[in-house]
Design a protein around this motif. Structure first.
Motif, PDB file in Angstrom:
ATOM      1  N   THR A 268       0.857  -1.159   0.002  1.00  0.00           N
ATOM      2  CA  THR A 268      -0.067   0.032   0.039  1.00  0.00           C
ATOM      3  C   THR A 268       0.858   1.300  -0.126  1.00  0.00           C
ATOM      4  O   THR A 268       0.606   2.358  -0.705  1.00  0.00           O
ATOM      5  CB  THR A 268      -0.888  -0.007   1.227  1.00  0.00           C
ATOM      6  N   GLU A 269       1.786   1.334   0.742  1.00  0.00           N
ATOM      7  CA  GLU A 269       2.536   2.568   0.885  1.00  0.00           C
ATOM      8  C   GLU A 269       3.442   2.640  -0.482  1.00  0.00           C
ATOM      9  O   GLU A 269       3.930   3.988  -0.855  1.00  0.00           O
ATOM     10  CB  GLU A 269       3.757   2.445   2.042  1.00  0.00           C
ATOM     11  N   GLU A 270       4.001   1.885  -1.142  1.00  0.00           N
ATOM     12  CA  GLU A 270       4.758   1.766  -2.542  1.00  0.00           C
ATOM     13  C   GLU A 270       3.755   2.198  -3.250  1.00  0.00           C
ATOM     14  O   GLU A 270       4.127   3.210  -4.303  1.00  0.00           O
ATOM     15  CB  GLU A 270       5.570   0.594  -2.569  1.00  0.00           C
ATOM     16  N   LEU A 271       2.573   1.777  -3.475  1.00  0.00           N
ATOM     17  CA  LEU A 271       1.681   2.278  -4.431  1.00  0.00           C
ATOM     18  C   LEU A 271       1.269   3.582  -4.292  1.00  0.00           C
ATOM     19  O   LEU A 271       1.113   4.515  -5.365  1.00  0.00           O
ATOM     20  CB  LEU A 271       0.333   1.384  -4.386  1.00  0.00           C
ATOM     21  N   THR A 272       1.346   4.104  -3.190  1.00  0.00           N
ATOM     22  CA  THR A 272       0.889   5.455  -2.828  1.00  0.00           C
ATOM     23  C   THR A 272       2.132   6.275  -3.022  1.00  0.00           C
ATOM     24  O   THR A 272       2.062   7.605  -3.629  1.00  0.00           O
ATOM     25  CB  THR A 272       0.014   5.652  -1.544  1.00  0.00           C
ATOM     26  N   PHE A 273       3.119   6.052  -2.312  1.00  0.00           N
ATOM     27  CA  PHE A 273       4.175   7.156  -2.159  1.00  0.00           C
ATOM     28  C   PHE A 273       5.311   7.003  -2.953  1.00  0.00           C
ATOM     29  O   PHE A 273       6.200   7.912  -3.315  1.00  0.00           O
ATOM     30  CB  PHE A 273       4.970   7.069  -0.916  1.00  0.00           C
ATOM     31  N   ARG A 274       5.360   5.695  -4.006  1.00  0.00           N
ATOM     32  CA  ARG A 274       6.089   5.830  -5.072  1.00  0.00           C
ATOM     33  C   ARG A 274       5.604   5.998  -6.493  1.00  0.00           C
ATOM     34  O   ARG A 274       6.268   6.398  -7.494  1.00  0.00           O
ATOM     35  CB  ARG A 274       7.032   4.611  -5.115  1.00  0.00           C
TER      36      ARG A 274
ATOM     37  N   GLY B 136      12.346   1.332 -13.317  1.00  0.00           N
ATOM     38  CA  GLY B 136      10.928   1.197 -13.611  1.00  0.00           C
ATOM     39  C   GLY B 136       9.886   0.101 -13.314  1.00  0.00           C
ATOM     40  O   GLY B 136       8.784  -0.049 -13.934  1.00  0.00           O
ATOM     41  N   LEU B 137      10.559  -0.466 -12.318  1.00  0.00           N
ATOM     42  CA  LEU B 137       9.703  -1.571 -11.786  1.00  0.00           C
ATOM     43  C   LEU B 137       9.108  -1.208 -10.401  1.00  0.00           C
ATOM     44  O   LEU B 137       9.926  -1.368  -9.301  1.00  0.00           O
ATOM     45  CB  LEU B 137      10.593  -2.911 -11.628  1.00  0.00           C
ATOM     46  N   LEU B 138       7.668  -0.949 -10.253  1.00  0.00           N
ATOM     47  CA  LEU B 138       7.032  -0.750  -9.076  1.00  0.00           C
ATOM     48  C   LEU B 138       7.011  -1.901  -8.359  1.00  0.00           C
ATOM     49  O   LEU B 138       7.299  -1.570  -6.899  1.00  0.00           O
ATOM     50  CB  LEU B 138       5.518  -0.185  -9.370  1.00  0.00           C
ATOM     51  N   TRP B 139       6.869  -3.032  -8.659  1.00  0.00           N
ATOM     52  CA  TRP B 139       6.974  -4.370  -7.871  1.00  0.00           C
ATOM     53  C   TRP B 139       8.205  -4.623  -7.003  1.00  0.00           C
ATOM     54  O   TRP B 139       8.284  -5.107  -6.046  1.00  0.00           O
ATOM     55  CB  TRP B 139       6.621  -5.483  -8.760  1.00  0.00           C
ATOM     56  N   LEU B 140       9.230  -4.057  -7.838  1.00  0.00           N
ATOM     57  CA  LEU B 140      10.639  -4.450  -7.147  1.00  0.00           C
ATOM     58  C   LEU B 140      10.721  -3.489  -5.988  1.00  0.00           C
ATOM     59  O   LEU B 140      11.210  -3.803  -4.740  1.00  0.00           O
ATOM     60  CB  LEU B 140      11.825  -3.805  -8.175  1.00  0.00           C
ATOM     61  N   ALA B 141      10.205  -2.262  -5.902  1.00  0.00           N
ATOM     62  CA  ALA B 141      10.307  -1.253  -4.591  1.00  0.00           C
ATOM     63  C   ALA B 141       9.257  -2.039  -3.577  1.00  0.00           C
ATOM     64  O   ALA B 141       9.792  -1.956  -2.687  1.00  0.00           O
ATOM     65  CB  ALA B 141       9.734  -0.052  -5.017  1.00  0.00           C
TER      66      ALA B 141
END
Length: 246
Positions: free
Chosen positions: A156-162, A217-222
Motif C-alpha cells: 500500500t505504501e509503495e503504491l501511494t508514495f512511489r 521502472g519496476l514498481l513491484w521491485l520497490a
C-alpha cells in the motif's frame, strides 16, 4: 484547466486521507505501547493491516482509474522520465548485482544485530529505526499478524508514495524531482510515531526506494524490497531472538 482542478482535488483528498491515517496512528500507538495482553496486541496488528488499504491503496487505485492512468501500475509514467534520466539505469546483470548486494548486506546486518542483542541479553534487537520497540512481536501468536502488516505496508505504501502521489504532484507542478522529494518527505512524516529519528530514517528509505523505482521502472521491485526490509526488522530479528519460543 478542468484536468488540473481534478488532479488538485484528488491530491487534496489523498492528503486528507494521510492526515486521517496519521492522526489515528499516533493515538493508536500511544494505546498500543501500554498493551501487555497478546490478544489485544493482535487486534491492533489486524486493525493496522486493514487501515492502509482504506487510506492508501483504495484511493490510489481509484484515482489512477479516474484519470485514466491505470497502465502506470505496470509501466512507469513518462512524466517521471526527467528525473529517471539523471540516475543510472539498473537492468540485467547490474540489477542482479544490486539485489544480491542488498540481500547480503541485509543478512550480515541482521546477524550482527542479533549477535549484539544476545551479548546484551536483550530480547529486542538493537539499532532499530526509530522507537518501534513496542511494535516488535513478543511471541508466536504475534508473529503472523506482524508479518501480514509488513506485506500490507510494502504494497500500500509503495503504491501511494512511489507512484500515486508523485504522479499527482508532477501533473500539478511539472517537476518530477519535487514530486518524489515531497512524496519521500510525506512518507517519512507518516512514521512520526517512531519519533524524529524514525522520520529521518524512513524519509531516507523512501528516497532510496524511489531511486530503485526510477532506475528500474519496476514498481513491484520497490514493493518487494519494502516488504523484505520490514519483515527483516519486524519479524526475522525477533524470531531469531526467541519470539517463536513464547
Amino acid at each position: 484547466m478542468a484536468e488540473r482542478l481534478a488532479v488538485a482535488g484528488l491530491l487534496a483528498a489523498q492528503l486528507a486521507a494521510l492526515c486521517w491515517f496519521l492522526k489515528g496512528d499516533l493515538a493508536s500507538w500511544r494505546v498500543f505501547q501500554a498493551l501487555r495482553e497478546t490478544g489485544s496486541r493482535q487486534r491492533r496488528y489486524w486493525r493496522w493491516t486493514v487501515k492502509p488499504w482504506l487510506a492508501f491503496a483504495l484511493p490510489s487505485l481509484a484515482g489512477l482509474l479516474l484519470i485514466g492512468r491505470g497502465e502506470a501500475l505496470t509501466t512507469m509514467p513518462a512524466e517521471f522520465g526527467s528525473v529517471a534520466r539523471l540516475l543510472p539505469r539498473l537492468e540485467g546483470q547490474a540489477l542482479d548485482t544490486m539485489l544480491a548486494s542488498a540481500g547480503l548486506g541485509m543478512l550480515i546486518g541482521t546477524v550482527l544485530i542479533v549477535v549484539a542483542s544476545r551479548l546484551r541479553r536483550s530480547r529486542k534487537p538493537i539499532g532499530t529505526l526509530g522507537d518501534i520497540g513496542a511494535l516488535l512481536p513478543r511471541n508466536r501468536a504475534e508473529l503472523v499478524p506482524a508479518a501480514l502488516l509488513c506485506v500490507t505496508a510494502g504494497v500500500t505504501e509503495e503504491l501511494t508514495f512511489r507512484l500515486w502521489l508523485p504522479l499527482l504532484l508532477v501533473l500539478l507542478t511539472g517537476s518530477a524531482a519535487f514530486a518524489f522529494g515531497a512524496a519521500a518527505l510525506l512518507f517519512g512524516l507518516l512514521h512520526l510515531y517512531q519519533g524524529w529519528p524514525g522520520v529521518v530514517g524512513t524519509t531516507a528509505l523512501g528516497a532510496v526506494l524511489s531511486a530503485v523505482y526510477l532506475m528500474t521502472g519496476l514498481l513491484w521491485l520497490a514493493v518487494v524490497l519494502h516488504i523484505a526490509i520490514d519483515l527483516n526488522g519486524l519479524v526475522l530479528r525477533p524470531l531469531l531472538l526467541g519470539a517463536w519460543r513464547s
